[in-house]
Write a protein that holds these residues in place. Structure first.
Motif, PDB file in Angstrom:
ATOM      1  N   ALA A   1       0.812  -1.216   0.000  1.00  0.00           N
ATOM      2  CA  ALA A   1       0.000   0.000   0.000  1.00  0.00           C
ATOM      3  C   ALA A   1       0.849   1.271   0.000  1.00  0.00           C
ATOM      4  O   ALA A   1       0.377   2.326  -0.398  1.00  0.00           O
TER       5      ALA A   1
ATOM      6  N   PHE B   1      -2.826  -6.575 -13.853  1.00  0.00           N
ATOM      7  CA  PHE B   1      -2.831  -8.029 -13.728  1.00  0.00           C
ATOM      8  C   PHE B   1      -3.394  -8.685 -14.986  1.00  0.00           C
ATOM      9  O   PHE B   1      -4.169  -8.077 -15.721  1.00  0.00           O
TER      10      PHE B   1
ATOM     11  N   PHE C   1     -12.643  -4.287  -9.660  1.00  0.00           N
ATOM     12  CA  PHE C   1     -13.581  -4.547  -8.567  1.00  0.00           C
ATOM     13  C   PHE C   1     -14.998  -4.626  -9.140  1.00  0.00           C
ATOM     14  O   PHE C   1     -15.522  -3.643  -9.654  1.00  0.00           O
TER      15      PHE C   1
ATOM     16  N   SER D   1      -7.956   5.916  -2.089  1.00  0.00           N
ATOM     17  CA  SER D   1      -7.248   5.210  -1.028  1.00  0.00           C
ATOM     18  C   SER D   1      -6.101   6.039  -0.481  1.00  0.00           C
ATOM     19  O   SER D   1      -5.680   5.847   0.653  1.00  0.00           O
ATOM     20  N   ARG D   2      -5.591   6.955  -1.309  1.00  0.00           N
ATOM     21  CA  ARG D   2      -4.481   7.793  -0.839  1.00  0.00           C
ATOM     22  C   ARG D   2      -4.993   9.131  -0.325  1.00  0.00           C
ATOM     23  O   ARG D   2      -4.241  10.088  -0.219  1.00  0.00           O
TER      24      ARG D   2
ATOM     25  N   ASP E   1     -11.723 -14.434  -4.208  1.00  0.00           N
ATOM     26  CA  ASP E   1     -10.444 -14.261  -4.872  1.00  0.00           C
ATOM     27  C   ASP E   1      -9.644 -13.195  -4.136  1.00  0.00           C
ATOM     28  O   ASP E   1      -9.913 -12.005  -4.257  1.00  0.00           O
TER      29      ASP E   1
ATOM     30  N   ARG F   1      -6.843 -12.080  -4.629  1.00  0.00           N
ATOM     31  CA  ARG F   1      -6.005 -11.196  -5.422  1.00  0.00           C
ATOM     32  C   ARG F   1      -6.671  -9.846  -5.652  1.00  0.00           C
ATOM     33  O   ARG F   1      -6.019  -8.871  -5.969  1.00  0.00           O
ATOM     34  N   GLN F   2      -8.013  -9.818  -5.479  1.00  0.00           N
ATOM     35  CA  GLN F   2      -8.690  -8.515  -5.523  1.00  0.00           C
ATOM     36  C   GLN F   2      -8.170  -7.625  -4.404  1.00  0.00           C
ATOM     37  O   GLN F   2      -7.989  -6.421  -4.586  1.00  0.00           O
TER      38      GLN F   2
ATOM     39  N   ASP G   1      -5.178  -7.968  -3.087  1.00  0.00           N
ATOM     40  CA  ASP G   1      -3.821  -7.608  -3.489  1.00  0.00           C
ATOM     41  C   ASP G   1      -3.848  -6.403  -4.422  1.00  0.00           C
ATOM     42  O   ASP G   1      -3.057  -5.467  -4.276  1.00  0.00           O
ATOM     43  N   ALA G   2      -4.754  -6.458  -5.382  1.00  0.00           N
ATOM     44  CA  ALA G   2      -4.857  -5.351  -6.338  1.00  0.00           C
ATOM     45  C   ALA G   2      -5.149  -4.047  -5.603  1.00  0.00           C
ATOM     46  O   ALA G   2      -4.548  -3.007  -5.880  1.00  0.00           O
ATOM     47  N   ALA G   3      -6.049  -4.106  -4.633  1.00  0.00           N
ATOM     48  CA  ALA G   3      -6.393  -2.908  -3.863  1.00  0.00           C
ATOM     49  C   ALA G   3      -5.180  -2.400  -3.098  1.00  0.00           C
ATOM     50  O   ALA G   3      -4.930  -1.189  -3.032  1.00  0.00           O
ATOM     51  N   ALA G   4      -4.393  -3.332  -2.537  1.00  0.00           N
ATOM     52  CA  ALA G   4      -3.213  -2.928  -1.781  1.00  0.00           C
ATOM     53  C   ALA G   4      -2.211  -2.211  -2.685  1.00  0.00           C
ATOM     54  O   ALA G   4      -1.645  -1.185  -2.305  1.00  0.00           O
TER      55      ALA G   4
ATOM     56  N   LEU H   1      -2.855  -0.431  -5.050  1.00  0.00           N
ATOM     57  CA  LEU H   1      -3.387   0.896  -5.378  1.00  0.00           C
ATOM     58  C   LEU H   1      -3.291   1.840  -4.177  1.00  0.00           C
ATOM     59  O   LEU H   1      -3.770   2.968  -4.244  1.00  0.00           O
ATOM     60  N   GLY H   2      -2.708   1.362  -3.102  1.00  0.00           N
ATOM     61  CA  GLY H   2      -2.472   2.250  -1.967  1.00  0.00           C
ATOM     62  C   GLY H   2      -3.480   2.109  -0.846  1.00  0.00           C
ATOM     63  O   GLY H   2      -3.483   2.910   0.082  1.00  0.00           O
ATOM     64  N   ALA H   3      -4.342   1.073  -0.916  1.00  0.00           N
ATOM     65  CA  ALA H   3      -5.369   0.937   0.114  1.00  0.00           C
ATOM     66  C   ALA H   3      -4.790   0.284   1.370  1.00  0.00           C
ATOM     67  O   ALA H   3      -4.154  -0.765   1.287  1.00  0.00           O
ATOM     68  N   SER H   4      -5.027   0.893   2.525  1.00  0.00           N
ATOM     69  CA  SER H   4      -4.609   0.296   3.787  1.00  0.00           C
ATOM     70  C   SER H   4      -5.443  -0.955   4.038  1.00  0.00           C
ATOM     71  O   SER H   4      -6.454  -1.181   3.379  1.00  0.00           O
TER      72      SER H   4
ATOM     73  N   THR I   1      -8.981  -0.062   4.687  1.00  0.00           N
ATOM     74  CA  THR I   1      -9.677   0.337   3.457  1.00  0.00           C
ATOM     75  C   THR I   1      -9.993  -0.883   2.596  1.00  0.00           C
ATOM     76  O   THR I   1     -11.080  -0.980   2.015  1.00  0.00           O
TER      77      THR I   1
ATOM     78  N   ARG J   1     -13.703  -1.466   1.591  1.00  0.00           N
ATOM     79  CA  ARG J   1     -14.104  -1.139   0.231  1.00  0.00           C
ATOM     80  C   ARG J   1     -13.985  -2.294  -0.746  1.00  0.00           C
ATOM     81  O   ARG J   1     -14.462  -2.216  -1.877  1.00  0.00           O
ATOM     82  N   VAL J   2     -13.302  -3.377  -0.366  1.00  0.00           N
ATOM     83  CA  VAL J   2     -13.187  -4.514  -1.286  1.00  0.00           C
ATOM     84  C   VAL J   2     -13.755  -5.787  -0.659  1.00  0.00           C
ATOM     85  O   VAL J   2     -14.717  -6.362  -1.164  1.00  0.00           O
TER      86      VAL J   2
ATOM     87  N   PRO K   1     -17.684  -5.620   0.428  1.00  0.00           N
ATOM     88  CA  PRO K   1     -18.576  -5.616  -0.738  1.00  0.00           C
ATOM     89  C   PRO K   1     -18.563  -6.928  -1.516  1.00  0.00           C
ATOM     90  O   PRO K   1     -19.595  -7.375  -1.997  1.00  0.00           O
TER      91      PRO K   1
END
Lengths: 386, 268
Positions: A89, A97, A103, A118-119, B165, B167-168, B170-173, B175-178, B181, B185-186, B189
């Motif tokens: 993060a 990917f 999402f 997120s930032r 899955d 990896r969704q 992982d993808a969020a991480a 992108l900077g998501a804590s 978050t 948000r992932v 939902p």
């Protein structure tokens, strides 16, 4: 050793410098060095199981190193000796990917806005940034679509926008074209080429497809069994493969030409000759792939029905295990592979005049023009109301 | 939507399946018909608006919804830990969580009494420090209902967390998501459909809860007497009231299930 020139040093500061060492739970060990200056595209080319996804995980911050280091844009991201580990993060590594991983519960615009949100960017501004990138990638009409309403190519472009909007320090493309059909692949490859060129940081393309690597990358790193087995420009890797894998896959001849009625006119600098191909329906710019083993070598003009025969000389000769690779001269420079026995039987040496022959059915053909009407079958928004 | 490839000629279903299916259906329908046949329609309105019934209905709604909320707040984190954190004895903990599913509710109620009763292990100190008395209180009803119903939520949500899955995330991480978050948000939902069906199951189980409640919280009208308890008491002396309360429960349950049908349960 001469000290690096000032611009190289600057490149190193903003580039990627990684020395990866990790033993996975299953005993597989990855040991690889990767250095990519800013503004350059490297391809990591390797077969399935070579450790490519492990590299992605280590660079993106989803896995931690056993040993070595990852440095990006002058910042240490992972270094076990100093207990440094920056999690995904906080890394600013943009990843696209293979299966896009959009999402499903967010629309296209909110998918792209996810990174800025997120930032800590306020919602409105994040959406404005998302709109900007959707516009750049020709996706504005799809802003309010759900990912499952998109074609594979559209979804992958959204994934690219989602990665680029975060202004990452490194762009990591993990098999971005593999899940797509051939026509979509060609058009998306062009999109990628454009946006890779516009991206200022280092870019790493992970792929098992040599064509992708050669067309998009400035430098190709070959990864096999967790080790880098060859590094070089696409031409170097293609023309002087150092392992059987590279020779088999990456060593394929790649030609550009113009197809019409089953004949392809190969154009300079790839050569200057017409080749008969099996597919009579393709018209326009094409990419030809021709495996080195598909070309036969003769001392006399071969008889029979083969229409693709021509006279040339051996320009270069190279031994590769029990096989020999030769490079033929004009009018169609090709890499050709023959067994050692036949090299002896034919008396091949540099400068030997030879006849080459190739069957039309052995020539791989793919369209090399963007085909937007095919890529976007829906063309307009596929509105699902209610 | 009609999918031409999935259309099939529908042959006559085999009698070997049809017959047990019909008997199975009858098993559900016949008791309902019996209930309707016994219903005193003329006095029904008076019966269901009586104080006993309205008190019990209010209490049932409060306690079943309360148990659902508590399960949401505690059960989702528990499911997350069970699905995502590796620790020694995890399978034992998972077994403990599912125990209330097989345990007779009366046993559960008794166990609660020994633990959080006024002289219980936790209940005694709790009362001295906060003055809170759980047995024979509405809060006690909520606790008993949560005890028997929360496993439904934990199991459903844990299953969804394990099969999604990742990896969704992982993808969020990337992108900077804590982690927070990512969860908000992932993860949530993505598992929302399972979460909602888990909540419905939990609510339904809490709404019908009897054994643990009567053991731990007793049977005080207006305080701990929920609809199932009221039915049980009424069966002794006032059959008509028992039938009326039963009808109210059937109506509420049907309203909830039909209201959510197609939203969260897959329909053909």
């Amino acid at each position: 050793m001469t000290p690096p020139a000032p611009h190289e040093r600057a490149d190193r500061a903003s580039g990627l410098d990684a020395s990866l060492d990790l033993t996975r739970d299953d005993g597989f060990r990855l040991r690889a060095r990767l250095a990519i200056p800013a503004g350059r595209t490297a391809a990591l080319l390797g077969p399935n199981g070579a450790g490519k996804s492990t590299v992605v995980g280590l660079l993106a911050g989803l896995l931690a190193l056993d040993d070595g280091h990852v440095g990006l844009a002058g910042r240490v991201l992972d270094d076990p000796t100093t207990d440094t580990f920056v999690p995904a993060a906080s890394r600013h590594v943009g990843v696209v990917f293979q299966d896009h991983l959009l999402f499903g519960h967010l629309d296209v615009r909110d998918n792209v806005a996810f990174g800025p949100r997120s930032r800590g960017v306020p919602r409105r501004e994040a959406r404005e940034r998302a709109d900007h990138w959707l516009e750049l990638l020709g996706l504005a009409a799809f802003a309010h679509h759900r990912p499952d309403q998109l074609s594979g190519g559209q979804a992958q472009r959204v994934a690219l926008a989602r990665a680029l909007v975060t202004e990452p320090d490194l762009l990591l493309l993990d098999e971005p074209l593999s899940a797509l059909d051939v026509t979509t692949r060609v058009s998306l490859r062009r999109t990628l080429a454009t946006h890779l060129a516009d991206f200022a940081g280092p870019r790493l393309l992970i792929t098992h497809d040599p064509t992708e690597a050669f067309l998009l990358a400035d430098e190709v790193h070959v990864l096999e069994h967790g080790r880098i087995t060859q590094v070089g420009s696409p031409d170097e890797v293609r023309l002087r493969p150092r392992t059987p894998y590279v020779a088999d896959l990456a060593g394929a001849n790649l030609l550009v030409g113009e197809a019409r009625d089953g004949i392809v006119r190969v154009t300079p600098p790839h050569g200057d000759r017409e080749l008969h191909v099996a597919d009579h329906d393709v018209t326009g710019p094409v990419l030809l792939t021709l495996r080195p083993t598909a070309v036969s070598v003769h001392r006399e003009q071969p008889e029979g029905s083969q229409r693709n025969t021509w006279h040339t000389t051996v320009d270069r000769l190279e031994r590769l295990g029990d096989r020999v690779r030769l490079r033929s001269g004009q009018p169609l420079p090709l890499t050709v592979e023959v067994t050692r026995e036949s090299t002896g039987a034919l008396g091949l040496a540099v400068g030997t005049p030879v006849w080459l022959a190739v069957k039309a059915t052995e020539i791989g053909l793919q369209l090399d023009s963007p085909a937007p009407t095919i890529d976007d079958p829906a063309a307009g928004p596929t509105d699902v109301s209610g | 939507m009609t999918n031409p490839t999935s259309r099939r000629a529908s042959p006559r279903p085999p009698i070997g399946l049809l017959l047990p299916a019909a008997i199975g259906l009858a098993l559900f329908v016949v008791p309902l018909v019996g209930l309707l046949a016994r219903t005193p329609w003329a006095d029904l309105l008076d019966l269901v608006t009586g104080a006993v019934v309205t008190d019990a209905l209010r209490l049932s709604l409060v306690s079943s919804l309360g148990a659902t909320v508590v399960s949401l707040l505690l059960g989702v984190p528990l499911a997350w830990v069970l699905a995502r954190v590796e620790f020694p004895g995890r399978s034992l903990v998972r077994g403990l969580v599912t125990l209330p599913l097989v345990l007779p509710p009366v046993v559960g109620g008794a166990a609660l009494l020994f633990a959080v009763g006024r002289r219980g292990l936790v209940g005694g100190p709790l009362e001295r420090m906060t003055g809170l008395v759980l047995p024979f209180s509405t809060a006690g009803v909520v606790l008993a209902c949560t005890f028997v119903a929360m496993p439904f939520l934990v199991i459903t949500v844990e299953g969804a967390l394990r099969t999604m899955d990742r990896r969704q995330e992982d993808a969020a991480a990337t992108l900077g998501a804590s982690r927070w978050t990512v969860l908000r948000r992932v993860t949530l939902p993505v598992i929302a459909p399972s979460l909602v069906s888990g909540l419905v199951l939990t609510w339904a189980r809490a709404f019908g809860e009897f054994g643990a409640t009567v053991t731990f919280a007793g049977n005080l009208q207006g305080r701990t007497q929920t609809l199932p308890l009221a039915v049980f008491v009424a069966l002794e002396s006032q059959r008509d009231t028992a039938v009326a309360i039963s009808l109210v429960m059937v109506a509420v349950s049907l309203a909830v299930l039909v209201g959510l049908r197609g939203r969260w349960w897959p329909t053909s």
